[in-house]
Design a protein around this motif. Structure first.
Motif, PDB file in Angstrom:
ATOM      1  N   GLY A 129       1.159  -1.213   0.152  1.00 49.45           N
ATOM      2  CA  GLY A 129      -0.497  -0.253  -0.168  1.00 49.45           C
ATOM      3  C   GLY A 129       1.197   1.430   0.294  1.00 49.45           C
ATOM      4  O   GLY A 129       0.477   2.446   0.888  1.00 49.45           O
ATOM      5  N   ILE A 130       2.236   1.083  -0.843  1.00 54.11           N
ATOM      6  CA  ILE A 130       3.371   2.318  -0.552  1.00 54.11           C
ATOM      7  C   ILE A 130       3.350   2.612  -2.122  1.00 54.11           C
ATOM      8  O   ILE A 130       3.736   1.873  -2.389  1.00 54.11           O
ATOM      9  N   PRO A 131       3.368   3.772  -2.303  1.00 56.01           N
ATOM     10  CA  PRO A 131       3.545   4.363  -4.249  1.00 56.01           C
ATOM     11  C   PRO A 131       4.872   3.911  -4.020  1.00 56.01           C
ATOM     12  O   PRO A 131       5.535   4.290  -3.345  1.00 56.01           O
ATOM     13  N   LEU A 132       4.831   3.749  -5.427  1.00 57.28           N
ATOM     14  CA  LEU A 132       6.817   3.873  -5.806  1.00 57.28           C
ATOM     15  C   LEU A 132       7.439   4.833  -5.308  1.00 57.28           C
ATOM     16  O   LEU A 132       8.176   4.658  -5.059  1.00 57.28           O
ATOM     17  N   LYS A 133       6.412   5.820  -5.495  1.00 60.21           N
ATOM     18  CA  LYS A 133       7.720   7.450  -5.522  1.00 60.21           C
ATOM     19  C   LYS A 133       7.800   7.417  -3.450  1.00 60.21           C
ATOM     20  O   LYS A 133       8.774   7.763  -3.143  1.00 60.21           O
ATOM     21  N   GLU A 134       6.697   7.059  -2.849  1.00 62.77           N
ATOM     22  CA  GLU A 134       7.177   7.045  -1.450  1.00 62.77           C
ATOM     23  C   GLU A 134       8.180   6.272  -0.754  1.00 62.77           C
ATOM     24  O   GLU A 134       8.508   6.169  -0.486  1.00 62.77           O
ATOM     25  N   PHE A 135       7.873   5.038  -1.805  1.00 61.53           N
ATOM     26  CA  PHE A 135       8.827   3.831  -1.449  1.00 61.53           C
ATOM     27  C   PHE A 135       9.984   3.912  -1.434  1.00 61.53           C
ATOM     28  O   PHE A 135      10.972   4.212  -0.601  1.00 61.53           O
ATOM     29  N   VAL A 136      10.305   4.628  -2.898  1.00 59.85           N
ATOM     30  CA  VAL A 136      11.606   4.614  -3.291  1.00 59.85           C
ATOM     31  C   VAL A 136      12.891   6.046  -2.126  1.00 59.85           C
ATOM     32  O   VAL A 136      13.451   6.032  -2.044  1.00 59.85           O
ATOM     33  N   GLU A 137      11.612   7.036  -1.888  1.00 59.88           N
ATOM     34  CA  GLU A 137      12.611   8.345  -1.002  1.00 59.88           C
ATOM     35  C   GLU A 137      12.363   7.293   0.018  1.00 59.88           C
ATOM     36  O   GLU A 137      13.296   8.065   0.489  1.00 59.88           O
ATOM     37  N   LEU A 138      11.287   6.905   1.068  1.00 54.59           N
ATOM     38  CA  LEU A 138      11.764   6.463   2.278  1.00 54.59           C
ATOM     39  C   LEU A 138      12.932   4.949   2.527  1.00 54.59           C
ATOM     40  O   LEU A 138      13.789   5.270   3.156  1.00 54.59           O
ATOM     41  N   ALA A 139      12.728   4.750   1.436  1.00 54.11           N
ATOM     42  CA  ALA A 139      14.576   4.494   0.977  1.00 54.11           C
ATOM     43  C   ALA A 139      15.758   4.803   0.948  1.00 54.11           C
ATOM     44  O   ALA A 139      16.566   4.721   1.897  1.00 54.11           O
ATOM     45  N   LEU A 140      15.062   5.880   0.425  1.00 50.57           N
ATOM     46  CA  LEU A 140      16.820   6.445  -0.468  1.00 50.57           C
ATOM     47  C   LEU A 140      16.968   7.338   0.975  1.00 50.57           C
ATOM     48  O   LEU A 140      17.950   7.694   2.091  1.00 50.57           O
ATOM     49  N   ILE A 141      15.998   8.159   1.909  1.00 52.64           N
ATOM     50  CA  ILE A 141      16.544   8.819   2.768  1.00 52.64           C
ATOM     51  C   ILE A 141      17.513   7.711   4.424  1.00 52.64           C
ATOM     52  O   ILE A 141      17.596   8.278   4.988  1.00 52.64           O
ATOM     53  N   ALA A 142      16.609   6.675   4.046  1.00 51.84           N
ATOM     54  CA  ALA A 142      16.710   5.710   5.106  1.00 51.84           C
ATOM     55  C   ALA A 142      18.498   4.797   5.034  1.00 51.84           C
ATOM     56  O   ALA A 142      19.638   5.456   5.715  1.00 51.84           O
ATOM     57  N   MET A 143      18.593   5.507   3.978  1.00 47.51           N
ATOM     58  CA  MET A 143      19.810   4.947   3.236  1.00 47.51           C
ATOM     59  C   MET A 143      21.396   6.070   3.499  1.00 47.51           C
ATOM     60  O   MET A 143      21.994   5.856   3.708  1.00 47.51           O
ATOM     61  N   GLN A 144      20.188   7.204   3.031  1.00 47.96           N
ATOM     62  CA  GLN A 144      21.310   8.318   3.071  1.00 47.96           C
ATOM     63  C   GLN A 144      21.518   8.979   4.727  1.00 47.96           C
ATOM     64  O   GLN A 144      22.677   8.898   5.103  1.00 47.96           O
ATOM     65  N   GLY A 145      20.640   7.854   5.486  1.00 45.83           N
ATOM     66  CA  GLY A 145      20.600   7.606   7.108  1.00 45.83           C
ATOM     67  C   GLY A 145      22.283   6.777   7.972  1.00 45.83           C
ATOM     68  O   GLY A 145      22.875   7.299   8.457  1.00 45.83           O
TER      69      GLY A 145
END
Length: 188
Positions: A165-181
């Motif tokens: 239930g997570i749109p691709l844009k939101e999923f990619v942004e969540l992953a990117l922010i997590a990895m940047q952390g």
């Protein structure tokens, strides 16, 4: 439940390749972010991400055995949660046809595993080779170039919408922010 320290010890004992370890750290960070989003146990989800490929160096020539070895190692750790075992076993569904993902934990691992590799590939073609300079737009630009990171199963990542239930844009942004952390741990 297995602690992160125990999980790291198990991972490092069985995986020597630094880049493979970094992949596991990436998946751990994204799984923790997904657990937070779903209000689930961040520690448990992180452990699943950290250990999902922990036996890869020993099973890469026999992909049908991937995750089975890790499950056996985990069974020897006192108090290992069945959910962790099941999630790790579901990770090899593509090779074995067994243990298909069946809940948010397992689908999260299924969807984010390939995405972390794609994000790293995008970072590596940036002039500074840093996650800090990667944006959603730079990821999507490469996403549409099928020859870029051609081995990444984009359709697996795209299951984030129907399965989580997570749109691709939101999923990619969540992953990117997590990895940047954790970019320092990833060498990016």
């Amino acid at each position: 439940m297995i602690s992160r320290e125990q999980a790291l010890e198990l991972l490092h004992k069985n995986m020597q390749n630094v880049n493979l370890r970094r992949h596991c750290y990436s998946v751990e960070s994204v799984m923790r972010a997904l657990a937070k989003r779903f209000e689930k146990d961040e520690e448990k989800w992180g452990i699943v991400g950290l250990l999902h490929d922990g036996d890869y160096e020993k099973t890469k020539e026999t992909p049908d055995k991937h995750t089975l070895m890790m499950a056996e190692w985990l069974k020897k750790v006192e108090g290992v949660d069945e959910e962790i075992l099941n999630a790790i076993l579901s990770h090899n569904y593509a090779h074995t046809g067994q243990n298909p993902p069946k809940n948010k934990l397992e689908w999260s691992l299924y969807c984010c595993d390939e995405l972390t590799g794609f994000i790293v590939a995008v970072a590596l073609v940036r002039p500074d080779r840093k996650l800090a300079s990667v944006t959603f737009d730079s990821i999507i630009k490469k996403w549409n170039q099928k020859s870029f990171a051609a081995g990444v199963k984009r359709e697996q990542i795209e299951e984030c919408d129907p399965r989580l239930g997570i749109p691709l844009k939101e999923f990619v942004e969540l992953a990117l922010i997590a990895m940047q952390g954790i970019s320092k741990d990833l060498g990016l």
